[in-house]
Enzyme design. Structure first.
Site, PDB file in Angstrom:
ATOM      1  N   ASN A 174       3.617  11.942   8.477  1.00 46.91           N
ATOM      2  CA  ASN A 174       2.776  11.127   9.357  1.00 46.91           C
ATOM      3  C   ASN A 174       2.597  11.827  10.698  1.00 46.91           C
ATOM      4  O   ASN A 174       3.238  12.846  10.962  1.00 46.91           O
ATOM      5  CB  ASN A 174       3.423   9.761   9.603  1.00 46.91           C
ATOM      6  N   HIS A 220      -2.870   4.139   3.029  1.00 48.04           N
ATOM      7  CA  HIS A 220      -3.530   5.437   3.264  1.00 48.04           C
ATOM      8  C   HIS A 220      -4.816   5.574   2.437  1.00 48.04           C
ATOM      9  O   HIS A 220      -5.141   6.668   1.961  1.00 48.04           O
ATOM     10  CB  HIS A 220      -2.598   6.608   2.940  1.00 48.04           C
TER      11      HIS A 220
HETATM   12 FE1  HDE Z   1       3.987   6.568   1.873  1.00 48.97          FE
HETATM   13  N1  HDE Z   1       3.034   5.917   0.217  1.00 48.97           N
HETATM   14  N2  HDE Z   1       5.475   5.256   1.518  1.00 48.97           N
HETATM   15  N3  HDE Z   1       4.878   7.041   3.636  1.00 48.97           N
HETATM   16  N4  HDE Z   1       2.516   7.823   2.280  1.00 48.97           N
HETATM   17  C1  HDE Z   1       1.832   6.348  -0.209  1.00 48.97           C
HETATM   18  O1  HDE Z   1       1.315   6.939  -2.444  1.00 48.97           O
HETATM   19  C2  HDE Z   1       5.707   4.656   0.340  1.00 48.97           C
HETATM   20  C3  HDE Z   1       6.054   6.538   4.106  1.00 48.97           C
HETATM   21  C4  HDE Z   1       2.473   8.735   3.290  1.00 48.97           C
HETATM   22  O2  HDE Z   1      -3.027  11.349   1.513  1.00 48.97           O
HETATM   23  C5  HDE Z   1       1.482   5.834  -1.596  1.00 48.97           C
HETATM   24  O3  HDE Z   1      -0.358   8.098  -3.464  1.00 48.97           O
HETATM   25  C6  HDE Z   1       6.954   3.963   0.388  1.00 48.97           C
HETATM   26  C7  HDE Z   1       6.570   7.359   5.168  1.00 48.97           C
HETATM   27  C8  HDE Z   1       1.218   9.436   3.276  1.00 48.97           C
HETATM   28  O4  HDE Z   1      -2.709  10.680  -0.549  1.00 48.97           O
HETATM   29  C9  HDE Z   1       2.732   5.041  -1.984  1.00 48.97           C
HETATM   30  C10 HDE Z   1       7.437   4.135   1.655  1.00 48.97           C
HETATM   31  C11 HDE Z   1       5.666   8.371   5.300  1.00 48.97           C
HETATM   32  C12 HDE Z   1       0.507   8.908   2.195  1.00 48.97           C
HETATM   33  C13 HDE Z   1       3.619   5.194  -0.767  1.00 48.97           C
HETATM   34  C14 HDE Z   1       6.509   4.963   2.350  1.00 48.97           C
HETATM   35  C15 HDE Z   1       4.616   8.155   4.355  1.00 48.97           C
HETATM   36  C16 HDE Z   1       1.347   7.911   1.598  1.00 48.97           C
HETATM   37  C17 HDE Z   1       0.169   5.117  -1.682  1.00 48.97           C
HETATM   38  C18 HDE Z   1       8.691   3.539   2.252  1.00 48.97           C
HETATM   39  C19 HDE Z   1       5.698   9.531   6.300  1.00 48.97           C
HETATM   40  C20 HDE Z   1      -0.896   9.280   1.771  1.00 48.97           C
HETATM   41  C21 HDE Z   1      -0.796   6.063  -2.355  1.00 48.97           C
HETATM   42  C22 HDE Z   1       9.834   4.232   1.936  1.00 48.97           C
HETATM   43  C23 HDE Z   1       6.847  10.388   6.157  1.00 48.97           C
HETATM   44  C24 HDE Z   1      -0.900  10.490   0.918  1.00 48.97           C
HETATM   45  C25 HDE Z   1       0.020   7.150  -2.809  1.00 48.97           C
HETATM   46  C26 HDE Z   1      -2.325  10.867   0.597  1.00 48.97           C
HETATM   47  C27 HDE Z   1       1.010   7.192   0.451  1.00 48.97           C
HETATM   48  C28 HDE Z   1       4.858   4.682  -0.728  1.00 48.97           C
HETATM   49  C29 HDE Z   1       6.683   5.314   3.694  1.00 48.97           C
HETATM   50  C30 HDE Z   1       3.483   9.040   4.266  1.00 48.97           C
HETATM   51  C31 HDE Z   1       2.508   3.593  -2.362  1.00 48.97           C
HETATM   52  C32 HDE Z   1       7.595   3.158  -0.729  1.00 48.97           C
HETATM   53  C33 HDE Z   1       7.877   7.151   5.925  1.00 48.97           C
HETATM   54  C34 HDE Z   1       0.763  10.530   4.241  1.00 48.97           C
HETATM   55  O5  HDE Z   1       3.379   5.601  -3.098  1.00 48.97           O
END
Ligand code: HDE
Length: 706
Positions: free
Chosen positions: A144, A71
């Site tokens: 999402n 992201h």
């Molecule tokens: Fe994320 N995800 N994600 N994700 N995610 C990040 O956090 C992670 C997942 C989502 O505008 C990171 O600050 C794991 C689902 C958004 O700043 C990180 C897993 C959904 C954003 C991270 C998921 C998301 C992130 C990277 C598997 C929808 C951007 C930078 C379990 C429900 C937020 C940060 C923004 C960002 C980890 C899966 C949505 C690495 C381990 C499912 C919208 O922490």
């Protein structure tokens, strides 16, 4: 007055305008020359002593922070949230219980795979993250634009992301899933199938951030004052409806304006067309937890709206652009673990992993444990605890005690009392053995993808077929293509056959890949395999001409009354227009009037508009021979857009090869301008004309004859 005043005034206090004043160093020392370094003689070496040079360059050298691992590319906006009626019967969350309350928010939309500077319009999932600055602390819904995810367990996330990111040996391709490592991973991981279907659908190409849906994905809990709990899923429903780009168009836009979605959000907010989304909830009684064919804790499954209706309970309005991209959009830190009383987590293993990951990643991205003190991340309520020090601490924490219990400061800050707002975990009963295994109830990877396929319109089905064929066609390894097609046979045979045909292979429904993921799985009577959910198709979304953009193409000698009528009708419908011509500046009409062209056929492209209108004119013969114009019209035609042709301009329909007249609004002389422009606006409000038949003989072929 903005409804989100409280947060904006907090940010205002951290704002420095730099509008006037003498130039200084960071120590406040006046600087009279910032253009020349200190040298040993006019033509000599720069001196080590030049602290002004060193300070300026050192700061510059450290101006970047690591981009988000996923992201990275995003756009943010401020706004507010308001609930329609109190939800206090199901949740004690304060911001959901008072309809008069406007809670300030900051939202960030993003792509997932691309780097920070990558294009907006690539095929990808979009992030939809909202931070609510509530009276009980910050609450984040980090969602999402698709209601399901690729994985069932967070421990697989690094594998997925390593596979989709550019390949490690050559760092290619950028912001694209169409490559071997991604498809290698997903064809070895059948639980990805449902999200893959969404990724291959038009949903992966939002026309605008203002026109996409959002989902919390996971099942959360609501808890009320009495301690009763319900399962709940979160939705964002755009008031302008759900609208997507066409693949060919999205690729052209990626080249012509990589900031397309960012610009659209920014410009519309500047113009007062605020982004509006209704907040929807699906609520499930705990006693119905096992009523369905799928496990409600499985994040690769959605709850069909026809079975558990989405109740629209509030509205999010994004009404203000950030003052500074870095300070706000880049430094904002979302975290699914930021929660308020009345909302709680469930055992969804994907959610459980996310509760750890976000705070952890932000420690390195934002450089230490005090990022909650950065203005955009600060809650509106007081933060009061014994945490101290650390890199970039921004508060001066007074007093002798930084521990609890203490007698020197009367045990302050004290543990929140019963009547003070505080969080209590829902007392879920836990009973299980320590085990590293997946629940049997997570096994069915194909019924919901089949439901998704069955719910698609003809256009969406074709889009999916083309997307699978494109992405797999980009894979160099033949075995991966074959595996993918074999797995798709479990979703729908005709989809598999049509993709296979484009790849020059034959689907094998008995192959190992096809059988993988089906172990011990029998489709039950309650299977959603043949269920059609009309909520899943873009065909059933609200449509309107509001905020649409029209290209009005004129040349010298154009018809001013047609021009005036159509531009008035466009404005009255809440849409906007550009005047496009072969040159910039004043263009003269046949009867001595003129209009200002603000774009040329070279500076713009039909992909930036929802419709095109050509008022007739005496130059129409030349227009028919203008390759740029015919290309412009042909492209709009192939992207299913409304095209309006007035008077002699109707001859352009032939010149551009419009064999199918669906969505082509035209009227020869004498032109009834009222009738023509009304039909044009009606057609524009219908959105794209997906039933228009496009064949290769049209548009392109005509262009080549010019
Ligand atoms: Fe994320 N995800 N994600 N994700 N995610 C990040 O956090 C992670 C997942 C989502 O505008 C990171 O600050 C794991 C689902 C958004 O700043 C990180 C897993 C959904 C954003 C991270 C998921 C998301 C992130 C990277 C598997 C929808 C951007 C930078 C379990 C429900 C937020 C940060 C923004 C960002 C980890 C899966 C949505 C690495 C381990 C499912 C919208 O922490």
């Amino acid at each position: 007055m903005q409804a989100n005043d409280e947060k904006l005034s907090q940010l205002e206090k951290a704002t420095v305008t730099h509008a006037s004043g003498r130039l200084t160093t960071n120590q406040g020392l006046g600087v009279s020359n910032t253009d020349d370094s200190l040298k040993a003689g006019k033509r000599g070496k720069t001196l080590m002593e030049d602290f002004m040079f060193r300070e300026k360059i050192t700061h510059f050298d450290h101006e970047r922070i690591p981009e988000r691992i996923v992201h990275a590319r995003g756009s943010g906006a401020h706004g507010y949230f308001q609930v329609y009626k109190s939800l206090s019967n199901i949740t004690k969350a304060h911001f959901l219980s008072d309809p008069s309350l406007k809670t300030p928010v900051f939202a960030r939309f993003s792509t997932v795979a691309g780097f920070r500077g990558s294009a907006d319009t690539v095929r990808d999932i979009r992030g939809f993250a909202v931070k609510f600055y509530t009276k009980e602390g910050n609450y984040d819904i980090v969602g999402n634009n698709m209601p399901v995810f690729f994985l069932q367990d967070a421990i697989k996330f690094p594998d997925l992301i390593h596979a989709v990111k550019p390949e490690p040996n050559n760092e290619m391709p950028q912001a694209a899933s169409a490559h071997d490592t991604f498809w290698d991973f997903v064809t070895s991981t059948p639980e990805t199938m449902h999200n893959l279907m969404w990724l291959m659908s038009p949903r992966a190409l939002p026309q605008s951030y203002r026109m996409m849906e959002g989902f919390g994905i996971h099942t959360f809990r609501f808890v009320n004052e009495a301690g009763e709990s319900k399962f709940v899923k979160f939705h964002w429903k755009p008031l302008l409806g759900l609208h997507s780009l066409v693949w060919d168009e999205a690729q052209t836009i990626a080249g012509k304006d990589g900031d397309f979605n960012r610009r659209d959000l920014w410009d519309n907010i500047e113009n007062g067309n605020f982004a509006e989304f209704e907040f929807g909830i699906q609520v499930l009684d705990p006693q119905d937890e096992f009523k369905f064919d799928f496990d409600i804790l499985d994040p690769t499954k959605l709850w069909p709206e026809e079975m558990i209706p989405v109740q629209r309970v509030g509205k999010l309005t994004l009404n203000k652009n950030p003052e500074n991209f870095f300070a706000e959009t880049e430094q904002v830190a979302f975290c699914p673990a930021n929660i308020v009383p009345g909302i709680d987590f469930t055992n969804d293993p994907l959610l459980q992993g996310r509760l750890f990951s976000y705070l952890d990643t932000q420690l390195s991205r934002l450089g230490g444990p005090n990022f909650h003190q950065i203005p955009i991340n600060r809650p509106l309520v007081d933060v009061n605890n014994n945490q101290r020090d650390g890199i970039h601490r921004m508060t001066i924490d007074k007093g002798q005690t930084a521990y609890y219990p203490n007698s020197l400061n009367n045990n302050e800050p004290h543990a929140a009392g019963k009547r003070e707002s505080h969080f209590e975990h829902f007392m879920e009963k836990i009973d299980g053995q320590v085990i590293r295994e997946r629940s049997e109830s997570f096994r069915d990877h194909y019924s919901q993808p089949a439901m998704f396929w069955n719910s698609m319109s003809d256009y969406e089905k074709q889009h999916l077929i083309d997307a699978f064929a494109f992405e797999l066609g980009k894979c160099k390894t033949k075995e991966i293509r074959q595996k993918a097609v074999d797995m798709i046979t479990n979703i729908d045979m005709s989809l598999a056959c049509q993709v296979a045909n484009k790849l020059g292979i034959t689907p094998n429904k008995d192959s190992e890949a096809a059988r993988a993921g089906q172990t011990n799985f029998t489709v039950s009577d309650k299977s959603l395999r043949n269920f059609v959910s009309s909520a899943l198709s873009e065909a059933n979304t609200p449509k309107s001409a509001k905020t649409a953009k029209v290209a009005v193409v004129i040349e010298d000698g154009y018809n001013a009354s047609h021009f005036d009528a159509v531009t008035r009708a466009i404005t009255d419908a809440g849409a906007t227009f550009d005047v496009v011509s072969s040159k910039l500046g004043r263009i003269s009409s046949a009867d001595g009037k003129s209009a200002e062209a603000n774009q040329t056929l070279a500076t713009t492209s039909s992909v930036f508009y929802n419709a095109v209108f050509v008022p007739c004119g005496k130059e129409i013969d030349n227009m028919g021979k203008n390759r740029d114009l015919i290309h412009f019209l042909g492209e709009a035609y192939r992207h299913y857009k409304t095209i309006g042709l007035a008077g002699e301009a109707t001859t352009l329909a032939d010149a551009a090869g419009f064999d199918d007249k669906t969505g082509i609004v035209m009227m020869g002389e004498p032109v009834d301008t009222f009738k023509l422009t009304s039909s044009f606006i009606t057609s524009l409000a219908e959105g794209r004309h997906y039933t228009r038949q496009i064949t290769n003989s049209m548009a392109y072929a005509k262009l080549n004859t010019l």
